[in-house]
Design a protein around this motif. Structure first.
Motif, PDB file in Angstrom:
ATOM      1  N   LEU A 160       0.828  -1.206   0.000  1.00  0.00           N
ATOM      2  CA  LEU A 160       0.000   0.000   0.000  1.00  0.00           C
ATOM      3  C   LEU A 160       0.865   1.259   0.000  1.00  0.00           C
ATOM      4  N   THR A 161       1.989   1.226   0.706  1.00  0.00           N
ATOM      5  CA  THR A 161       2.903   2.369   0.705  1.00  0.00           C
ATOM      6  C   THR A 161       3.511   2.567  -0.678  1.00  0.00           C
ATOM      7  N   LEU A 162       3.872   1.470  -1.330  1.00  0.00           N
ATOM      8  CA  LEU A 162       4.433   1.572  -2.682  1.00  0.00           C
ATOM      9  C   LEU A 162       3.402   2.135  -3.662  1.00  0.00           C
ATOM     10  N   ILE A 163       2.142   1.758  -3.497  1.00  0.00           N
ATOM     11  CA  ILE A 163       1.090   2.309  -4.359  1.00  0.00           C
ATOM     12  C   ILE A 163       0.998   3.822  -4.148  1.00  0.00           C
ATOM     13  N   GLY A 164       1.081   4.241  -2.888  1.00  0.00           N
ATOM     14  CA  GLY A 164       1.067   5.678  -2.615  1.00  0.00           C
ATOM     15  C   GLY A 164       2.253   6.388  -3.232  1.00  0.00           C
ATOM     16  N   LEU A 165       3.429   5.781  -3.148  1.00  0.00           N
ATOM     17  CA  LEU A 165       4.614   6.376  -3.767  1.00  0.00           C
ATOM     18  C   LEU A 165       4.477   6.430  -5.282  1.00  0.00           C
ATOM     19  N   TRP A 166       3.892   5.396  -5.856  1.00  0.00           N
ATOM     20  CA  TRP A 166       3.687   5.374  -7.311  1.00  0.00           C
ATOM     21  C   TRP A 166       2.757   6.509  -7.745  1.00  0.00           C
ATOM     22  N   ARG A 167       1.668   6.702  -7.019  1.00  0.00           N
ATOM     23  CA  ARG A 167       0.732   7.767  -7.363  1.00  0.00           C
ATOM     24  C   ARG A 167       1.374   9.143  -7.191  1.00  0.00           C
ATOM     25  N   ALA A 168       2.356   9.220  -6.283  1.00  0.00           N
ATOM     26  CA  ALA A 168       3.049  10.490  -6.077  1.00  0.00           C
ATOM     27  C   ALA A 168       4.234  10.665  -7.013  1.00  0.00           C
ATOM     28  N   GLY A 169       4.496   9.667  -7.873  1.00  0.00           N
ATOM     29  CA  GLY A 169       5.628   9.736  -8.791  1.00  0.00           C
ATOM     30  C   GLY A 169       6.965   9.635  -8.097  1.00  0.00           C
ATOM     31  N   ALA A 170       7.011   8.864  -7.009  1.00  0.00           N
ATOM     32  CA  ALA A 170       8.246   8.776  -6.218  1.00  0.00           C
ATOM     33  C   ALA A 170       8.598   7.333  -5.897  1.00  0.00           C
ATOM     34  N   LEU A 171       8.425   6.421  -6.851  1.00  0.00           N
ATOM     35  CA  LEU A 171       8.741   5.018  -6.616  1.00  0.00           C
ATOM     36  C   LEU A 171      10.241   4.801  -6.401  1.00  0.00           C
ATOM     37  N   PRO A 172      10.613   3.776  -5.626  1.00  0.00           N
ATOM     38  CA  PRO A 172      12.042   3.461  -5.448  1.00  0.00           C
ATOM     39  C   PRO A 172      12.723   3.156  -6.775  1.00  0.00           C
ATOM     40  N   ARG A 173      13.991   3.550  -6.894  1.00  0.00           N
ATOM     41  CA  ARG A 173      14.766   3.302  -8.105  1.00  0.00           C
ATOM     42  C   ARG A 173      16.244   3.210  -7.738  1.00  0.00           C
ATOM     43  N   LEU A 174      17.002   2.608  -8.628  1.00  0.00           N
ATOM     44  CA  LEU A 174      18.437   2.505  -8.404  1.00  0.00           C
ATOM     45  C   LEU A 174      19.146   3.824  -8.641  1.00  0.00           C
ATOM     46  N   GLY A 175      18.632   4.652  -9.542  1.00  0.00           N
ATOM     47  CA  GLY A 175      19.276   5.920  -9.860  1.00  0.00           C
ATOM     48  C   GLY A 175      20.634   5.689 -10.490  1.00  0.00           C
TER      49      GLY A 175
END
Length: 537
Positions: free
Chosen positions: A375-390
């Motif tokens: 659910l936290t990841l879904i929230g991050l996805w909707r905010a355009g802030a998903l985890p990434r390696l960069g």
């Protein structure tokens, strides 16, 4: 001829090199030296607590057993010490060491499904099949104790929590038990059916009054007074007739801390001396187990040492990553993503069966971690802030995780497993660790990413941990009959959050990548849960 200025550009290979670790300053050297000294002093004190004792490991059938007794001293009366639900032999070491130093022979063991006992625990919580399995294990250890030199003499039983009930039931059905110590017990027998055995009740002052009420009622039954009028530290009844009972409240401790309290240890030794009378052994050493102070010193040393050592980790990302690196990040975007999973997770899991893993309670915790993280990841996805390696180097990421895991295993897991409670997963629990890792990894990745980044709110990390504990309490309130044992482990989870939270903060400041601490913390939590809760079958 015009002068030409030649530009030198770094090659891609050169720009991808990992920067050198920053140099230690005076504060880092001071923390390393003080931490090393505290760690060594704490470890020396912990090992010194076993001086003069003979500690023997054995097995009774499939039951792992440890026997504590004085070296070069006549064998004293036997005390069989039993741990509670989600406990282990190591958790009872303070009592076993204190008893051995007082001249007794103390036997601690792992119930089925607990600690190093590979056989699963039968039945469900509250089932008679489960009680029968626990009683059979206790009976087997008592039978073994009677084969020891002078083991056929009257013995004493000590049980914590769940085992307090099992010990009283055993004493009710078997002769030859001289004394009984019930530490924070959950009793299934009515007060009028408790055994005619000299019985001491010990509770932590921070335990719920409803738990202490059972002990008060049991003491009141022989005192001919109202339960509310029972005075702690007062013996009622008669040792000669096996009706002596006493209530002790240990200040400043809860359901687990009561096992380490000096009040508990001294009261236990004093009770057995009174119960055995002329057969009581002579003490071989003064005082009782002192491990809380040494554990505190040791773990302080680990924390002091960890801070400068994180500077030796490779820098994984040139820029600090996390949700706080997203444009316009702040409290307004953080709150919905942090709060929604805390409320939704227990509600969504309320009707879901939680017996997909062969581990009691742990299967629900795995689901809670996993759904909360999703659910936290879904929230991050909707905010355009998903985890990434960069711009992270995969090699540097793997190296950093490996170094952290090695340090935590050597400095935390091994000593905790030896001096506190079962903490390192034995081979037969590794499959359970892998299953739990799915849930803990989802939550740790989502939580670390949500709370890190240049613009992340300063209190974000602490707030998400508080919200997770609140979420667990909501789950307990919705399903008290199945999940009430979660209340017991919440203090332990708070300690884990504090310790690994400090580690993750230092790791992030050095590596710049939240995924390093996310992976190492996920492994730590999965292992801790896998070994804490009993395997069932």
């Amino acid at each position: 001829m015009p002068h030409r200025t030649r530009r030198r550009t770094a090659s891609p290979r050169a720009s991808s090199q990992v920067p050198q670790a920053p140099r230690w300053r005076a504060a880092h050297w001071a923390a390393a030296v003080l931490g090393g000294l505290a760690l060594l002093a704490g470890a020396a004190g912990l090992f010194a607590g076993y001086a003069g004792l003979e500690v023997t490991q054995t097995e009774v059938g499939a039951i792992p057993v440890t026997v504590f007794q004085a070296q070069d001293a006549p064998p004293g009366p036997v005390v069989v010490v039993a741990h509670g639900f989600a406990g282990s032999r190591q958790l009872m070491h303070p009592l076993a060491v204190s008893l051995a130093r007082a001249g007794y022979r103390a036997l601690v063991f792992d119930f089925p499904g607990h600690g190093r006992h590979a056989q699963p625990l039968a039945g469900r919580i509250g089932d008679e099949a489960r009680a029968a399995a626990l009683l059979d294990a206790l009976a087997a250890v008592v039978d073994y104790a009677r084969t020891l030199p002078q083991g056929n003499a009257p013995l004493a039983l000590l049980g914590h929590s769940m085992a307090g009930d099992i010990a009283t039931r055993y004493a009710n059905d078997h002769a030859g038990v001289r004394a009984l110590v019930a530490v924070s017990p959950y009793l299934s027998l009515p007060v009028e059916q408790l055994p005619a055995v000299n019985l001491l009740f010990v509770y932590g002052a921070w335990e719920p009054p409803v738990i202490q009420a059972q002990g008060r009622a049991a003491v009141a039954a022989v005192a001919d007074v109202a339960a509310a009028a029972v005075a702690p530290e007062t013996t009622y009844g008669s040792f000669a007739h096996g009706t002596a009972r006493r209530l002790v409240i240990a200040d400043g401790v809860e359901h687990i801390g009561v096992l380490y309290s000096a009040t508990t240890l001294r009261a236990t030794v004093a009770w057995l001396r009174a119960a055995f009378g002329e057969r009581a052994p002579a003490a071989i050493a003064d005082g009782v187990d002192q491990r809380p102070r040494w554990l505190g010193l040791y773990y302080l040393g680990v924390l002091l040492l960890a801070w400068p050592l994180t500077l030796r980790l490779p820098q994984v990302s040139a820029q600090r990553l996390g949700a706080g690196a997203a444009p316009g990040w702040g409290w307004r975007r953080f709150w919905p993503i942090a709060v929604a999973p805390a409320l939704l997770t227990p509600l969504l899991l309320w009707p879901v069966p939680t017996d997909f893993l062969a581990i009691a309670i742990g299967d629900y915790i795995a689901l809670h971690f996993g759904l909360y993280g999703l659910l936290t990841l879904i929230g991050l996805w909707r905010a355009g802030a998903l985890p990434r390696l960069g711009d992270a180097s995969v090699r540097a990421l793997v190296t950093a995780v490996a170094l952290v895991v090695v340090f935590e295993t050597l400095a935390l897991s091994l000593p905790t497993d030896h001096f506190v409670a079962s903490y390192l997963p034995p081979p037969h629990r590794l499959a359970t660790v892998a299953a739990l890792l799915v849930g803990t990894l989802l939550w740790c990745v989502a939580d670390e990413w949500l709370t890190r980044g240049p613009a992340a709110p300063g209190a974000a990390y602490a707030l998400t941990k508080a919200l997770f504990l609140v979420s667990l309490m909501i789950a307990v309130a919705l399903n008290l009959s199945e999940l009430f044992f979660l209340v017991i482990i919440i203090p332990a989870m708070l300690v884990l959050f504090l310790v690994y939270g400090l580690f993750s903060g230092w790791i992030y400041r050095r590596t710049g990548q939240p995924l390093v601490a996310a992976v190492s913390n996920a492994l730590a939590f999965a292992g801790a849960i896998a070994v804490s809760f009993p395997l069932i079958g």
